[in-house]
Design an enzyme around this catalytic site. Structure first.
Site, PDB file in Angstrom:
ATOM      1  N   ASP A  24       8.925  -3.841  27.265  1.00 15.27           N
ATOM      2  CA  ASP A  24       7.528  -4.262  27.248  1.00 15.27           C
ATOM      3  C   ASP A  24       7.113  -4.478  28.702  1.00 15.27           C
ATOM      4  O   ASP A  24       7.478  -5.475  29.328  1.00 15.27           O
ATOM      5  CB  ASP A  24       7.388  -5.553  26.436  1.00 15.27           C
ATOM      6  CG  ASP A  24       5.936  -5.921  26.179  1.00 15.27           C
ATOM      7  OD1 ASP A  24       5.044  -5.218  26.680  1.00 15.27           O
ATOM      8  OD2 ASP A  24       5.698  -6.917  25.473  1.00 15.27           O
ATOM      9  N   TRP A  47       7.279 -14.221  23.898  1.00 14.45           N
ATOM     10  CA  TRP A  47       5.888 -14.421  23.504  1.00 14.45           C
ATOM     11  C   TRP A  47       5.805 -14.477  21.983  1.00 14.45           C
ATOM     12  O   TRP A  47       6.454 -13.683  21.296  1.00 14.45           O
ATOM     13  CB  TRP A  47       5.026 -13.287  24.051  1.00 14.45           C
ATOM     14  CG  TRP A  47       5.138 -13.183  25.539  1.00 14.45           C
ATOM     15  CD1 TRP A  47       5.874 -12.280  26.250  1.00 14.45           C
ATOM     16  CD2 TRP A  47       4.536 -14.041  26.503  1.00 14.45           C
ATOM     17  NE1 TRP A  47       5.767 -12.519  27.589  1.00 14.45           N
ATOM     18  CE2 TRP A  47       4.947 -13.599  27.781  1.00 14.45           C
ATOM     19  CE3 TRP A  47       3.683 -15.142  26.410  1.00 14.45           C
ATOM     20  CZ2 TRP A  47       4.537 -14.217  28.954  1.00 14.45           C
ATOM     21  CZ3 TRP A  47       3.271 -15.755  27.587  1.00 14.45           C
ATOM     22  CH2 TRP A  47       3.694 -15.294  28.837  1.00 14.45           C
ATOM     23  N   LYS A  89      -3.312  -6.126  32.889  1.00 15.98           N
ATOM     24  CA  LYS A  89      -3.123  -7.039  34.012  1.00 15.98           C
ATOM     25  C   LYS A  89      -3.246  -6.343  35.354  1.00 15.98           C
ATOM     26  O   LYS A  89      -3.975  -6.794  36.234  1.00 15.98           O
ATOM     27  CB  LYS A  89      -1.756  -7.728  33.911  1.00 15.98           C
ATOM     28  CG  LYS A  89      -1.711  -8.882  32.931  1.00 15.98           C
ATOM     29  CD  LYS A  89      -1.676  -8.431  31.501  1.00 15.98           C
ATOM     30  CE  LYS A  89      -1.537  -9.606  30.534  1.00 15.98           C
ATOM     31  NZ  LYS A  89      -1.533  -9.166  29.131  1.00 15.98           N
ATOM     32  N   ALA A 110       4.143  -4.952  31.225  1.00 14.86           N
ATOM     33  CA  ALA A 110       2.723  -5.303  31.267  1.00 14.86           C
ATOM     34  C   ALA A 110       2.267  -5.832  32.616  1.00 14.86           C
ATOM     35  O   ALA A 110       1.083  -6.159  32.765  1.00 14.86           O
ATOM     36  CB  ALA A 110       2.419  -6.345  30.187  1.00 14.86           C
TER      37      ALA A 110
END
Length: 399
Positions: A208, A127, A243, A210
């Site tokens: 990470d 990202w 999310k 998410a």
């Protein structure tokens, strides 16, 4: 003062949002922004979230500051969800952050303080915010290819080779479940090899995470994290609730440090609090309070888990539907069935991405990354047909 500033390039994703909103076509398709959408194309508020907000409205008796650490009960509830039963001889410290992005910023700066001469290793594609954030804390960055977009396949050998060439104290920013833009997650056997390689060189993982629960299930999606947890003396985790709780605009996250050196966790917590104080001082309360209530009230937990499972099934149904098309030229739709989460990568050039947008009203990131949850089953045929008409895609279909 302002005259001395140079104009900055527009953020590609934010520009894409504006382009989509300005497009007058009624049959346009938004595959760009990474938010979950249901079968009607909406991003709903989860029933458990609504119920928790009602409880807060009726019972909350103060809007006083939380303190830099945030909602401690929320932090502990998310740790249990992510870590499961913490490994023997280890513990953690953590604090609430504005989204997973806030957690990444804190943990990168903490690592940089401890390892000013180290490198952060970042697999590509990733990202854009990852590289931006690494550079913003002044860290050295080293990239490697962990997914070959052209071949549409993961490159585990590249990842392992990168780890083996790292130095002790270097940081590896690793995607948790469903998180990298390709949707190609490591399996348990590869996570074990990653853990062993990190242990051998003394490198530190920053995971990470998410999208827990949007792949194969809450515990299943934490498999890689827990393998690292079992094998390594230290671990950093950036967690996002945006999310899996649908709390996008409330920006709910947490940062964690796990260590076998239990006496150093208090020192780490002091640094995290100091960095947080210089960034946002105190975290916002509402979203974290909602997530904490959902995780501590059994009826809300059951409702949330059921709805999360329905979301996961919808995403998988889109994957399965597209997989039925087999291969369209250079894109292997069949592979989507075995990948996870909301995202996939088309091997489309930036010019082809623009053509899909201009000629078909299909909006996606310039990298070819698509959000499958933005697709309705009724639009699958149109998407595949539009891709098949691109110049570099053959029309021959195989299955």
């Amino acid at each position: 003062m302002l005259a001395s500033l140079e104009a900055r390039p527009a953020d590609p994703l934010l520009s894409l949002i504006s382009l989509f909103e300005a497009d007058p076509r009624t049959d346009k398709i938004d595959l760009g922004v990474g938010v979950y959408r249901d079968a009607t194309g909406q991003t709903p508020v989860m029933a458990a979230v609504k119920a928790a907000e009602t409880m807060l409205f009726e019972l909350q008796d103060s809007k006083s500051y939380l303190g830099p650490e945030g909602d401690v009960s929320f932090v502990n509830a998310m740790a249990k969800l992510a870590f499961g039963n913490i490994s023997v001889g280890k513990s953690y410290t953590g604090l609430q952050t504005p989204g997973g992005t806030g957690a990444l910023r804190l943990l990168l700066e903490l690592w940089q303080r401890a390892n000013p001469d180290g490198k952060v290793w970042l697999g590509t594609p990733s990202w854009p915010v990852h590289e931006t954030m690494i550079r913003s804390v002044g860290a050295k960055i080293q990239t490697y290819v962990h997914y070959d977009t052209t071949a549409q396949s993961a490159c585990p050998d590249n990842l392992l080779a990168a780890i083996r060439s790292a130095k002790s104290g270097d940081l590896f920013l690793l995607h948790g479940c469903c998180h990298n833009p390709s949707g190609a997650d490591p399996d348990a056997s590869l996570w074990l090899l990653i853990a062993e390689a990190l242990l051998n060189v003394g490198a530190i993982p920053l995971v990470d995470l998410a999208y827990q629960g949007l792949g194969n299930g809450l515990d299943e999606d934490a498999t890689g994290l827990r393998i690292l947890l079992d094998h390594l003396p230290e671990l950093l985790l950036a967690y996002s609730c945006d999310k899996n709780f649908g709390l996008y605009r409330d920006r709910v996250g947490a940062a964690y440090v796990v260590s076998r050196q239990l006496g150093l966790l208090e020192v780490a917590q002091g640094h995290l609090s100091e960095i947080a104080r210089s960034c946002w001082s105190m975290p916002p309360d509402h979203g974290a309070a909602v997530a904490r209530l959902i995780m501590t009230e059994p009826t809300l937990t059951a409702s949330w888990r059921q709805e999360l499972n329905q979301m996961t099934k919808r995403i998988q149904s889109i994957r399965d539907r597209l997989a039925e098309f087999g291969d369209i030229g250079k894109f292997a739709f069949g592979r989507l069935r075995n990948e996870k989460g909301m995202f996939a990568l088309l091997p489309a050039t930036p010019d082809e991405v623009v053509r899909l947008r201009n000629e078909n009203g299909i909006f996606m990131a310039g990298s070819g990354r698509i959000n499958l949850a933005g697709l309705q089953e009724a639009d699958c045929d149109r998407l595949v047909q539009a891709i098949g008409r691109l110049p570099s895609f053959a029309h021959k279909r195989t299955s």
